[in-house]
Scaffold this active site. Structure first.
Site, PDB file in Angstrom:
ATOM      1  N   TYR A 116       0.299  -4.154   7.551  1.00 47.31           N
ATOM      2  CA  TYR A 116      -0.638  -4.831   6.668  1.00 47.31           C
ATOM      3  C   TYR A 116      -0.031  -4.872   5.265  1.00 47.31           C
ATOM      4  O   TYR A 116       0.981  -4.231   4.998  1.00 47.31           O
ATOM      5  CB  TYR A 116      -1.976  -4.090   6.622  1.00 47.31           C
ATOM      6  CG  TYR A 116      -2.709  -4.044   7.936  1.00 47.31           C
ATOM      7  CD1 TYR A 116      -2.581  -5.065   8.877  1.00 47.31           C
ATOM      8  CD2 TYR A 116      -3.547  -2.981   8.248  1.00 47.31           C
ATOM      9  CE1 TYR A 116      -3.269  -5.023  10.087  1.00 47.31           C
ATOM     10  CE2 TYR A 116      -4.243  -2.935   9.447  1.00 47.31           C
ATOM     11  CZ  TYR A 116      -4.090  -3.958  10.359  1.00 47.31           C
ATOM     12  OH  TYR A 116      -4.772  -3.908  11.552  1.00 47.31           O
ATOM     13  N   SER A 117      -0.671  -5.596   4.359  1.00 45.63           N
ATOM     14  CA  SER A 117      -0.131  -5.632   3.000  1.00 45.63           C
ATOM     15  C   SER A 117      -0.116  -4.235   2.388  1.00 45.63           C
ATOM     16  O   SER A 117       0.786  -3.892   1.626  1.00 45.63           O
ATOM     17  CB  SER A 117      -0.918  -6.599   2.122  1.00 45.63           C
ATOM     18  OG  SER A 117      -2.288  -6.293   2.138  1.00 45.63           O
ATOM     19  N   GLU A 118      -1.117  -3.405   2.718  1.00 39.19           N
ATOM     20  CA  GLU A 118      -1.109  -2.003   2.294  1.00 39.19           C
ATOM     21  C   GLU A 118      -1.740  -1.112   3.357  1.00 39.19           C
ATOM     22  O   GLU A 118      -2.610  -1.548   4.121  1.00 39.19           O
ATOM     23  CB  GLU A 118      -1.874  -1.790   0.977  1.00 39.19           C
ATOM     24  CG  GLU A 118      -1.161  -2.241  -0.268  1.00 39.19           C
ATOM     25  CD  GLU A 118      -1.587  -3.627  -0.712  1.00 39.19           C
ATOM     26  OE1 GLU A 118      -0.946  -4.189  -1.620  1.00 39.19           O
ATOM     27  OE2 GLU A 118      -2.563  -4.143  -0.140  1.00 39.19           O
ATOM     28  N   THR A 119      -1.289   0.145   3.360  1.00 41.46           N
ATOM     29  CA  THR A 119      -1.896   1.229   4.135  1.00 41.46           C
ATOM     30  C   THR A 119      -2.121   2.382   3.173  1.00 41.46           C
ATOM     31  O   THR A 119      -1.269   2.668   2.328  1.00 41.46           O
ATOM     32  CB  THR A 119      -0.969   1.675   5.276  1.00 41.46           C
ATOM     33  OG1 THR A 119      -0.801   0.595   6.205  1.00 41.46           O
ATOM     34  CG2 THR A 119      -1.528   2.883   6.013  1.00 41.46           C
TER      35      THR A 119
ATOM     36  N   HIS B 267      -7.873  -3.957  -2.910  1.00 45.54           N
ATOM     37  CA  HIS B 267      -8.590  -3.844  -1.641  1.00 45.54           C
ATOM     38  C   HIS B 267      -8.357  -2.489  -0.977  1.00 45.54           C
ATOM     39  O   HIS B 267      -9.270  -1.957  -0.331  1.00 45.54           O
ATOM     40  CB  HIS B 267      -8.261  -5.034  -0.714  1.00 45.54           C
ATOM     41  CG  HIS B 267      -7.144  -4.850   0.238  1.00 45.54           C
ATOM     42  ND1 HIS B 267      -5.825  -5.108  -0.088  1.00 45.54           N
ATOM     43  CD2 HIS B 267      -7.134  -4.438   1.532  1.00 45.54           C
ATOM     44  CE1 HIS B 267      -5.068  -4.861   0.963  1.00 45.54           C
ATOM     45  NE2 HIS B 267      -5.829  -4.469   1.957  1.00 45.54           N
TER      46      HIS B 267
END
Length: 322
Positions: free
Chosen positions: A46-49, A93
């Site tokens: 994902y874009s971030e974890t 987010h």
């Protein structure tokens, strides 16, 4: 990684599952090395974890952090954020999504504080229209250098006339900087194709990975803006919902009196081009009585601007990393 780790997947800035921006939240991050966290972030892709270091809230004690985590320690939950490429100091987010998981899984209340590398980021829950909306207060924005329409148009494969020259193209940061690019309409927004060579040249010159074009031409008349976000430098070709960049936008709108007012209340559509429709709610107030004086566009200008970004968080899945 010798132990099992619980993880949770949520969609942030979404009104239903499989919309908004995806986030994986991993428990017991304190037992993982930096390399293991990066491996997991790449696996999630994902874009971030995010990684919640422990399920216990810190009680405002002094302490030491690694160089990568320079934010002040205080009450709240210690959290780290990784893209598939590297750790980053802040992202919007992931902050809201992690706060939602902390409330659901660890009993955090309607006011949750995350200790991030940029400092303590508070999140509050409001009931709006029968739904819970999470709101984060971001750091006051810093207003950086301005760029020419021609420079950013080349990066986006647009004509310079597609850039709305009534407003500046400007670097703004509330913890993670973005280049804010005002466009004339949604047709221009939809025609964007990032030129990697021009992007890399801009990144080398400006040092900012995030490009955030926006326009006052939403699909739904109840909203105020449509936007997209590109971060090729973080291995994120496009992001469906970007809380940090929208926080920068909120501060920008207030500072430049976009609505002829120091106060901003707005809703932004993002992610529609990706099939991940997202809605982000913005609030800002600028206390500067002379926002666009002679120093109005000066690099590293700061001001007393309060910024909040809100949205819904929808749970999708839980699991265990083995």
């Amino acid at each position: 990684m010798s132990a099992e780790h619980r993880f949770h997947i949520v969609d942030v800035f979404a009104d239903r599952r499989y919309a908004g921006n995806q986030l994986a939240v991993v428990e017991d991050g304190a037992s993982l090395s930096d390399e293991e966290m990066l491996d997991i972030a790449r696996e999630m892709n994902y874009s971030e974890t995010t990684f919640v270091e422990t399920g216990e809230e810190r009680e405002g004690v002094a302490g030491r952090r690694p160089a990568a985590r320079r934010g002040s320690l205080g009450d709240g939950y210690d959290v780290r954020i990784f893209t598939p490429k590297e750790e980053i100091p802040f992202a919007g987010h992931p902050t809201l999504g992690t706060a939602a998981v902390l409330r659901e899984e660890f009993g955090a209340g309607d006011e949750v504080t995350l200790n991030l590398p940029v400092g303590r980021i508070p999140v509050e829950v409001r009931e709006e229209g029968g739904e819970e909306v999470l709101w984060m207060t971001q750091n006051p924005p810093e207003f950086g250098e301005t760029l020419t329409p021609e420079r950013v148009a080349e990066v986006l494969s647009l004509d310079s006339s597609d850039v709305d020259d009534e407003w500046p193209v400007q670097v703004v940061s509330t913890g993670l900087p973005a280049v804010l690019i005002p466009l004339t309409d949604r047709d221009a927004l939809g025609r964007i194709a990032v030129d990697r060579r021009a992007y890399d040249e801009l990144l080398a010159d400006v040092g900012v990975e995030n490009l955030f074009p926006f326009c006052p031409d939403p699909r739904d008349g109840a909203n105020d803006f449509a936007a997209r976000m590109f971060a090729l430098g973080y291995n994120v070709p496009e992001d469906p919902a970007t809380g940090s960049a929208n926080g920068c936008l909120a501060g920008y709108l207030a500072r430049h009196r976009y609505f002829d007012s120091p106060e901003v209340t707005a809703t932004v559509e993002q992610g529609y081009e990706m099939g991940r429709p997202s809605l982000l709610h913005l609030e800002a107030r600028d206390e500067d009585e002379n926002p666009d004086g002679e120093a109005g566009d000066a690099e590293d200008e700061t001001g007393d601007v309060t910024v909040r970004v809100g949205g819904r968080v929808v749970p999708v899945a839980d699991g265990t990393l083995r």
